[in-house]
Design an enzyme around this catalytic site. Structure first.
Site, short mmCIF file in Angstrom:
data_model
loop_
_atom_site.label_atom_id
_atom_site.label_comp_id
_atom_site.label_asym_id
_atom_site.label_seq_id
_atom_site.Cartn_x
_atom_site.Cartn_y
_atom_site.Cartn_z
CB SER A 210 -0.94 -0.02 1.21
OG SER A 210 -1.92 0.98 1.08
CG ASN A 211 -0.39 4.70 -1.29
OD1 ASN A 211 -1.04 5.45 -0.60
ND2 ASN A 211 -0.90 4.10 -2.37
NE ARG A 212 6.03 6.92 3.41
CZ ARG A 212 6.63 6.13 4.29
NH1 ARG A 212 6.08 5.90 5.46
NH2 ARG A 212 7.79 5.58 4.00
CB ALA A 278 -2.45 7.36 -3.22
#
Ligand code: CTP
Length: 401
Positions: A210-212, A278
């Site tokens: 995943s991402n932030r 995102a």
């Protein structure tokens, strides 16, 4: 619609004044703050004590206020300026006529003349008074002056007669005001789709890539669109709980492919899609059926490209649909954002540059530069994300919606 609004309720001397106690309660239940201004005659129908208790403010009925032996001035100018909107209910024939002429021989009338905010009146009078040509021309004058006239009801009147002239019920007064406010909002009748947050690409039943992204910017964009009158659908990846009004439809998804399916499901009926999500650009070729054990010294995955959701929407969008992307860039931001604007067939793209201190993921602030298809550019200065979202919509409304 009324939450957080400051409402000045003017009460005149008519039998329908007994309903204003309920009206104050309903305004407060809707989240509004209420102050009451009464004509001297109205005190014979409803007591200032009732209305001040329900509104949590003194009920004002005279220019001069004598309290515990001291005289104070009830300032009509301050009251008028305090209000976001003024509602006069019941509005008697006498008060309406004085309002039309600009007479201000009591506190309520002086406050009306001093109030620059929208004013609503709920007329209440007997059948013949209401149908009298003088009343009609009074109402026409007030309408011409921008006063909103809440339609009267027809039915049983206090005089025993039956016909038009009954004051609208408190619920009807509120519905009329809310509708009028809604109609005046810039995104009224627009359906807006927003995607927000990260996606999660599963590796095995326990782990994911995943991402932030925290989703904050996208949620603020969705919230502001709703406050500006739009019908809003928010397709969101997994984020920490963020409160939103129940009127926003929130669709929760996990992976990029789930997000794509939901975006394509809602997009055809929307006027505008803002893609703040995102989205993961890559996802594992295969998801392990069971938890991957740590037996080996190293582990590698082969990843495949996910669908570019925004680009795929750009390929099916109609002429009258507006498409807005976000570009989160760490270098060569302007060049990259402008190229995505063209490649994905967008109407505008918001450059979110990580080179700007205080902008991007995990911060409470942001700074955007909007690039439009027609080469127009709008810089939204660094501010909290709620302010940035307001300015974002202002620019979009001014330019493409
Ligand atoms: N986007 C999308 N689907 C993807 C990737 C991105 O819909 N699979 C959308 C984002 O929501 C954003 C825009 O495309 O509105 C630009 O995303 P960004 O991550 O900045 O760029 P990418 O197109 O992914 O290109 P790159 O990562 O190479 O910069």
């Amino acid at each position: 619609m009324l939450s957080g609004k400051r409402i000045l309720l003017g009460v005149c001397g008519g039998i329908a004044a007994y309903k204003t106690a309920n009206l104050v309660r309903l305004f407060i239940k809707s989240g509004a703050e209420v102050k009451v201004v009464m004509t001297p005659a109205s005190k014979d129908f409803v007591t200032p004590l009732t209305l001040s208790t329900l509104s949590n403010h003194p009920a004002y009925f005279d220019f001069i206020n004598e309290e515990k032996g001291t005289l104070t001035w009830n300032n009509h100018v301050e009251l008028g300026k305090w209000a976001d909107l003024m509602v006069i209910a019941p509005a008697t024939a006498s008060t309406l006529s004085k309002m039309a002429q600009g007479t201000c021989d009591n506190l309520l009338l002086a406050t009306y003349l001093s109030c620059p905010s929208p004013t609503y009146v709920a007329p209440a009078m007997d059948l013949d008074m209401y149908s009298h040509p003088t009343t009609s021309s009074t109402l026409d004058t007030l309408r011409g002056n921008g006063v909103h006239i809440i339609p009267v009801n027809s039915g049983f009147l206090a005089s025993g007669l039956e016909g038009e002239g009954r004051m609208a019920e408190p619920e009807e007064i509120i519905a009329f005001i809310e509708n009028t406010i809604r109609e005046s909002l810039p995104l009224n009748r627009k359906k807006i789709l927003v995607s927000a947050g990260p996606t999660r690409e599963s590796i095995d039943p326990i782990r994911f890539l995943s991402n932030r992204s925290t989703g904050t910017m996208g949620y603020q964009i969705a919230l502001k669109a709703f406050e500006l009158g739009a019908e809003v659908i928010l397709v969101t990846g997994p984020v920490n709980p963020i409160d939103l009004p129940p009127g926003i439809l929130r669709v929760e998804v996990g992976s990029a492919s789930e997000m794509s399916a939901e975006v394509h499901k809602y997009f055809p009926s929307t006027d505008c899609f803002v893609s703040t999500a995102a989205v993961a650009d890559f996802t594992p070729f295969e998801v392990a059926e069971h938890k991957i054990k740590k037996g080996k010294e190293s582990l590698s995955f082969e990843l495949k490209k996910t669908e570019d959701i925004l680009a795929s929407v750009g390929r099916v969008k109609l002429e009258n649909q507006v498409l807005i992307g976000f570009a989160l860039e760490s270098d060569k931001g302007v060049e990259s954002a402008k190229s995505k604007l063209v490649k994905k067939n967008l109407d505008a793209i918001a450059l979110n540059s990580l080179e700007v201190k205080g902008a991007g993921f995990g911060t409470s602030t942001n700074q955007l530069t909007l690039f439009f298809k027609n080469s127009k550019e709008v810089v939204i200065p660094l501010a909290d994300k709620s302010t940035v979202a307001s300015q974002f919509w202002q620019a979009i409304i001014d330019s493409v919606l």
